[in-house]
Design a protein around this motif. Structure first.
Motif, PDB file in Angstrom:
ATOM      1  N   PRO A 315     -31.726 -48.518  26.712  1.00 25.60           N
ATOM      2  CA  PRO A 315     -31.110 -47.225  26.384  1.00 25.60           C
ATOM      3  C   PRO A 315     -31.661 -46.143  27.315  1.00 25.60           C
ATOM      4  O   PRO A 315     -32.862 -45.853  27.302  1.00 25.60           O
ATOM      5  CB  PRO A 315     -31.539 -46.968  24.931  1.00 25.60           C
ATOM      6  CG  PRO A 315     -32.081 -48.278  24.432  1.00 25.60           C
ATOM      7  CD  PRO A 315     -32.619 -48.982  25.633  1.00 25.60           C
ATOM      8  N   GLY A 316     -30.809 -45.561  28.134  1.00 25.70           N
ATOM      9  CA  GLY A 316     -31.268 -44.604  29.122  1.00 25.70           C
ATOM     10  C   GLY A 316     -31.922 -43.375  28.524  1.00 25.70           C
ATOM     11  O   GLY A 316     -31.607 -42.947  27.414  1.00 25.70           O
ATOM     12  N   HIS A 317     -32.893 -42.834  29.272  1.00 24.52           N
ATOM     13  CA  HIS A 317     -33.579 -41.586  28.936  1.00 24.52           C
ATOM     14  C   HIS A 317     -34.385 -41.752  27.636  1.00 24.52           C
ATOM     15  O   HIS A 317     -34.752 -42.864  27.295  1.00 24.52           O
ATOM     16  CB  HIS A 317     -32.572 -40.439  28.871  1.00 24.52           C
ATOM     17  CG  HIS A 317     -31.719 -40.376  30.107  1.00 24.52           C
ATOM     18  ND1 HIS A 317     -32.129 -39.786  31.277  1.00 24.52           N
ATOM     19  CD2 HIS A 317     -30.476 -40.886  30.362  1.00 24.52           C
ATOM     20  CE1 HIS A 317     -31.178 -39.915  32.207  1.00 24.52           C
ATOM     21  NE2 HIS A 317     -30.174 -40.600  31.676  1.00 24.52           N
ATOM     22  N   GLY A 318     -34.705 -40.676  26.940  1.00 23.65           N
ATOM     23  CA  GLY A 318     -35.517 -40.771  25.737  1.00 23.65           C
ATOM     24  C   GLY A 318     -36.718 -39.844  25.774  1.00 23.65           C
ATOM     25  O   GLY A 318     -37.240 -39.514  26.847  1.00 23.65           O
ATOM     26  N   GLY A 319     -37.160 -39.407  24.603  1.00 27.41           N
ATOM     27  CA  GLY A 319     -38.314 -38.515  24.520  1.00 27.41           C
ATOM     28  C   GLY A 319     -38.046 -37.192  25.215  1.00 27.41           C
ATOM     29  O   GLY A 319     -37.034 -36.529  24.978  1.00 27.41           O
ATOM     30  N   LYS A 320     -38.960 -36.814  26.106  1.00 28.32           N
ATOM     31  CA  LYS A 320     -38.829 -35.537  26.830  1.00 28.32           C
ATOM     32  C   LYS A 320     -37.629 -35.515  27.765  1.00 28.32           C
ATOM     33  O   LYS A 320     -37.194 -34.443  28.203  1.00 28.32           O
ATOM     34  CB  LYS A 320     -40.095 -35.263  27.626  1.00 28.32           C
ATOM     35  CG  LYS A 320     -40.365 -36.309  28.707  1.00 28.32           C
ATOM     36  CD  LYS A 320     -41.670 -36.037  29.434  1.00 28.32           C
ATOM     37  CE  LYS A 320     -41.926 -37.073  30.536  1.00 28.32           C
ATOM     38  NZ  LYS A 320     -43.208 -36.840  31.238  1.00 28.32           N
ATOM     39  N   ASP A 321     -37.104 -36.693  28.085  1.00 24.48           N
ATOM     40  CA  ASP A 321     -35.966 -36.811  29.002  1.00 24.48           C
ATOM     41  C   ASP A 321     -34.690 -36.956  28.181  1.00 24.48           C
ATOM     42  O   ASP A 321     -34.372 -38.035  27.697  1.00 24.48           O
ATOM     43  CB  ASP A 321     -36.181 -38.014  29.912  1.00 24.48           C
ATOM     44  CG  ASP A 321     -35.015 -38.266  30.848  1.00 24.48           C
ATOM     45  OD1 ASP A 321     -34.151 -37.381  30.962  1.00 24.48           O
ATOM     46  OD2 ASP A 321     -34.975 -39.339  31.467  1.00 24.48           O
TER      47      ASP A 321
END
Length: 527
Positions: A315-321
């Protein structure tokens, strides 16, 4: 490297930069330029260091003029600037002139070229003693070049700004000189290793050296005294170790990781537990050197079969992104995770082992995502994303595989997903050009075609206006080093209001999940 080997590299680079020798394959030319620049860093200062910086720059400039990859020109300009840093050293003026001409060519702007040559002429005018000798000739060359470019002279205010900038540089230089005369210390910090990251596994491992700025490196192999096991090392000339751990026990294929200071800079060593394949490359922004090791090269041992038992969903990106944001504020990171959670149980129901690179809203670096897939010994890798474009009307589903590309749209997508500039992504693609195995690339492309076909078919059941964006190639960091067929899937354009509305719905996300599962099934069946 022995003195004879060093001399051979420099002599060959000089011949190549002068156009007297046929340009070798890109990777070989870049390696030669890096080798010469390493000699320059070891030399430190003086006329020989200037000559070495300029020689490496000329090789990169020639590569740029042949292949027209912007990053080569950028690095050549950096090296010309390094050669021209001390205006009093012989050869610096010639390097400044060469860099100024290159800068104008890169900008495709004769006015910009005039400005750069003017800057060099003004800077070196005060250091030239008379008209005799090489320095005098260089000054005349600068003046002659300005005469040729006079029709493209920029407005006077531009030249005045250059003069003011040079005056400011002079004031800074005087302040530094005064501080040194007074006994003050004015340190010039070398490049530094910020941190070393590693993802070990029984059969594969990835080690990433993160630096605060680009630096030349060399790779080598040797046998460990005592047990005779192999070792891979990376030498970084002129680079400080910083505060990284000096000795770290390993597990699996990498049994020990060491960082040592050397007489020329730093060395990072990987002790291996037996014969291994390795690949080393670099990435930009931030600058990092990636070392991949494995018991066998990617793509070997599976030719002619499509055994699929383990699938990694990313799953692309995540958290601070957060990734892309839709017009109403829907976040890419939330959509990609939800789609992955919908796909996973369907694949598990088919008897497959499934791993997610992130299972919740946490940040996972691009390097770690592929490293986890390799450690899991995955047979397929699917990175799930939402696309975005400056054009709000752009729509559709698309699939990407790792390869070099000249497609402008693909390059922009890669730059966005890589969280870096388009130029850096293009440079990555060029590095990877010689690192792809044909069989593995074909498998990735075939899986991408099946995924694109499955997505369009599934979505058209409900939405008749679905746009088939096709399969593209681009330099995505997240796919670099994957030892299995790997695809980046752009589910739809979150920047488009219609696509965003659909991506927000459970129905649309489930259709996307079904499409991924159907593509995996089709690939397993050899379609």
């Amino acid at each position: 490297m022995s003195p004879s080997e060093e001399g051979s590299d420099v002599a060959r680079a000089r011949s190549m930069g002068a156009g007297e020798e046929t340009l070798p394959p890109r990777a070989e030319a870049l390696a030669l330029a890096q080798s010469v620049e390493a000699h320059a860093l070891r030399e430190g200062a003086g006329a020989r260091a200037v000559a070495l910086h300029a020689t490496a720059a000329r090789v990169l400039e020639r590569v740029w003029r042949v292949e027209n990859r912007e990053q080569d020109a950028i690095e050549a300009l950096d090296l010309y600037r390094a050669a021209a840093r001390d205006a009093a050293v012989p050869g610096a003026c010639e390097a400044a002139l060469a860099g100024a001409l290159l800068a104008g060519d890169v900008a495709h702007d004769a006015s910009a070229q005039y400005a750069e040559v003017y800057r060099a002429e003004r800077r070196f005018a005060a250091t030239q003693a008379g008209d005799a000798g090489p320095d005098g000739r260089c000054r005349r060359d600068l003046e002659d070049t300005l005469s040729v470019l006079v029709a493209f002279r920029p407005p006077q205010r531009v030249l005045e700004a250059i003069d003011e900038g040079l005056e400011g540089q002079g004031a800074i230089a005087q302040a530094i000189a005064g501080a040194l005369d007074a006994g003050a210390s004015v340190p010039v910090a070398p490049p530094q290793i910020v941190r070393i990251e590693s993802w070990p596994g029984p059969d594969t491992a990835r080690v990433v050296l993160v630096l605060d700025r680009p630096a030349a490196y060399r790779v080598g192999d040797e046998l460990v005294a005592g047990n005779g096991n192999p070792r891979t090392f990376v030498d970084l000339d002129g680079v400080d170790l910083g505060h990284v751990p000096r000795d770290t026990p390993g597990q699996g294929i990498v049994t020990r990781l060491q960082a040592q200071s050397t007489s020329t800079g730093s060395r990072v060593l990987l002790d291996l537990d037996g014969h291994a394949w390795r690949r080393v490359f670099y990435m930009h922004e931030p600058y990092r050197i990636v070392v991949d090791v494995a018991r066998r090269p990617p793509g070997t041992g599976r030719r002619g079969t499509r055994t699929v038992a383990r699938v990694v969903l990313d799953p692309g990106h995540g958290g601070k992104d957060t990734g892309a944001l839709g017009p109403s504020g829907i976040r890419e990171k939330d959509i990609t995770l939800d789609v992955a959670h919908r796909v996973a149980p369907v694949l598990a129901g088919q008897g497959l082992q499934v791993m997610l690179t992130r299972n919740d809203d946490t940040f996972v670096s691009l390097e770690e995502r592929t490293a986890r897939a390799n450690a899991f010994s995955a047979d397929l890798f699917v990175s799930i994303h939402c696309n975005a474009s400056e054009s709000k009307g752009r729509r559709g589903v698309e699939a990407y595989v790792l390869d070099t590309t000249r497609d402008e749209i693909a390059a922009r997508v890669a730059a966005r997903e890589n969280e870096t500039t388009q130029a850096a992504s293009a440079e990555l693609a060029s590095i990877l050009g010689g690192m792809r195995l044909a069989d593995e690339a074909q498998r990735s492309t075939r899986f991408a075609q099946l995924l694109e076909r499955a997505a369009v078919a599934a979505l058209q059941l409900k939405y008749s206006d679905i746009v088939d964006g096709g399969v593209h190639t681009a330099g995505f960091y997240v796919l670099v080093g994957a030892r299995m067929p790997s695809v980046l899937f752009e589910t739809s354009y979150l920047s488009n209001a219609i696509d965003e509305q659909r991506l927000a719905s459970d129905e649309y996300r489930q259709l996307l999940a079904d499409a991924i599962a159907n593509a995996v099934k089709a690939y397993r069946e050899g379609r």
